[in-house]
Design a protein around this motif. Structure first.
Motif, PDB file in Angstrom:
ATOM      1  N   UNK A  64       0.985  -1.261   0.122  1.00  0.00           N
ATOM      2  CA  UNK A  64       0.167   0.033   0.017  1.00  0.00           C
ATOM      3  C   UNK A  64       0.877   1.348  -0.041  1.00  0.00           C
ATOM      4  N   UNK A  65       0.216   2.499  -0.361  1.00  0.00           N
ATOM      5  CA  UNK A  65       0.820   3.736  -0.342  1.00  0.00           C
ATOM      6  C   UNK A  65       0.714   4.334   1.191  1.00  0.00           C
ATOM      7  N   UNK A  66       1.875   4.936   1.654  1.00  0.00           N
ATOM      8  CA  UNK A  66       1.641   5.448   2.924  1.00  0.00           C
ATOM      9  C   UNK A  66       2.527   6.628   2.986  1.00  0.00           C
ATOM     10  N   UNK A  67       1.533   7.743   3.657  1.00  0.00           N
ATOM     11  CA  UNK A  67       2.301   9.244   3.572  1.00  0.00           C
ATOM     12  C   UNK A  67       3.523   9.100   4.604  1.00  0.00           C
ATOM     13  N   UNK A  68       4.354  10.043   3.745  1.00  0.00           N
ATOM     14  CA  UNK A  68       6.031  10.106   4.208  1.00  0.00           C
ATOM     15  C   UNK A  68       5.960  11.691   3.821  1.00  0.00           C
ATOM     16  N   UNK A  69       7.255  12.208   4.533  1.00  0.00           N
ATOM     17  CA  UNK A  69       7.782  13.736   3.942  1.00  0.00           C
ATOM     18  C   UNK A  69       9.235  13.329   4.121  1.00  0.00           C
ATOM     19  N   UNK A  70       9.718  14.220   3.155  1.00  0.00           N
ATOM     20  CA  UNK A  70      11.102  14.180   2.750  1.00  0.00           C
ATOM     21  C   UNK A  70      12.167  14.627   4.110  1.00  0.00           C
ATOM     22  N   UNK A  71      13.022  13.725   4.523  1.00  0.00           N
ATOM     23  CA  UNK A  71      13.819  14.224   5.509  1.00  0.00           C
ATOM     24  C   UNK A  71      15.240  14.369   4.968  1.00  0.00           C
ATOM     25  N   UNK A  72      16.262  14.713   5.852  1.00  0.00           N
ATOM     26  CA  UNK A  72      17.535  14.925   5.451  1.00  0.00           C
ATOM     27  C   UNK A  72      18.111  13.698   5.191  1.00  0.00           C
ATOM     28  N   UNK A  73      17.845  12.500   5.662  1.00  0.00           N
ATOM     29  CA  UNK A  73      18.296  10.944   5.099  1.00  0.00           C
ATOM     30  C   UNK A  73      17.233  10.237   4.422  1.00  0.00           C
ATOM     31  N   UNK A  74      16.190  10.776   3.676  1.00  0.00           N
ATOM     32  CA  UNK A  74      15.487   9.954   2.904  1.00  0.00           C
ATOM     33  C   UNK A  74      14.075  10.150   3.561  1.00  0.00           C
ATOM     34  N   UNK A  75      12.976   9.490   3.177  1.00  0.00           N
ATOM     35  CA  UNK A  75      11.674   9.622   3.706  1.00  0.00           C
ATOM     36  C   UNK A  75      11.506   9.323   5.142  1.00  0.00           C
ATOM     37  N   UNK A  76      10.708  10.037   5.698  1.00  0.00           N
ATOM     38  CA  UNK A  76      10.323  10.058   7.220  1.00  0.00           C
ATOM     39  C   UNK A  76       8.756   9.888   7.225  1.00  0.00           C
ATOM     40  N   UNK A  77       8.453   8.785   8.353  1.00  0.00           N
ATOM     41  CA  UNK A  77       6.952   8.862   8.575  1.00  0.00           C
ATOM     42  C   UNK A  77       6.281   9.978   9.042  1.00  0.00           C
ATOM     43  N   UNK A  78       4.899  10.250   8.656  1.00  0.00           N
ATOM     44  CA  UNK A  78       4.350  11.436   9.198  1.00  0.00           C
ATOM     45  C   UNK A  78       2.953  10.764  10.316  1.00  0.00           C
ATOM     46  N   UNK A  79       2.798   9.540  10.452  1.00  0.00           N
ATOM     47  CA  UNK A  79       1.976   8.965  11.258  1.00  0.00           C
ATOM     48  C   UNK A  79       2.736   8.027  12.320  1.00  0.00           C
TER      49      UNK A  79
END
Length: 103
Positions: A64-79
């Motif tokens: 499934x697709x899950x929400x993330x945000x851009x972080x300094x080391x790659x994707x980071x969870x928002x939930x």
């Protein structure tokens, strides 16, 4: 009510044989390390990558697709749920918890 705007996502699933949480990388491989996942910023591209994942039942289940945000080391969870999933089982140290350098 207008549709919600698209937010960045990653494709996640569970490894079929080991059950670990995995993420789809840019090159189409699966990784257990969230920072190596492809951060998808366009809705149509995200849908296409999910469709790609769903054609691999011999490797993964429950993609499934899950929400993330851009972080300094790659994707980071928002939930919280996804933050919890990426660390692996919580009952005792095994799998991902044996090497916590990537968390």
């Amino acid at each position: 009510m207008p549709p919600r705007p698209f937010t960045p996502k990653v494709v996640t699933a569970n490894d079929l044989l080991e059950g670990d949480v995995v993420y789809l990388a840019e090159d189409g491989s699966w990784t257990r390390i969230l920072s190596e996942a492809a951060l998808l910023t366009e809705e149509e591209h995200a849908k296409a990558r999910l469709a790609e994942a769903e054609t691999q039942p011999e490797k993964v289940v429950g993609a499934y697709l899950t929400d993330m945000k851009a972080g300094k080391n790659g994707p980071e969870p928002v939930h919280f749920r996804e933050d919890f999933r990426r660390t692996g089982p919580s009952n005792y140290a095994h799998g991902k918890q044996e090497d916590l350098q990537h968390v």
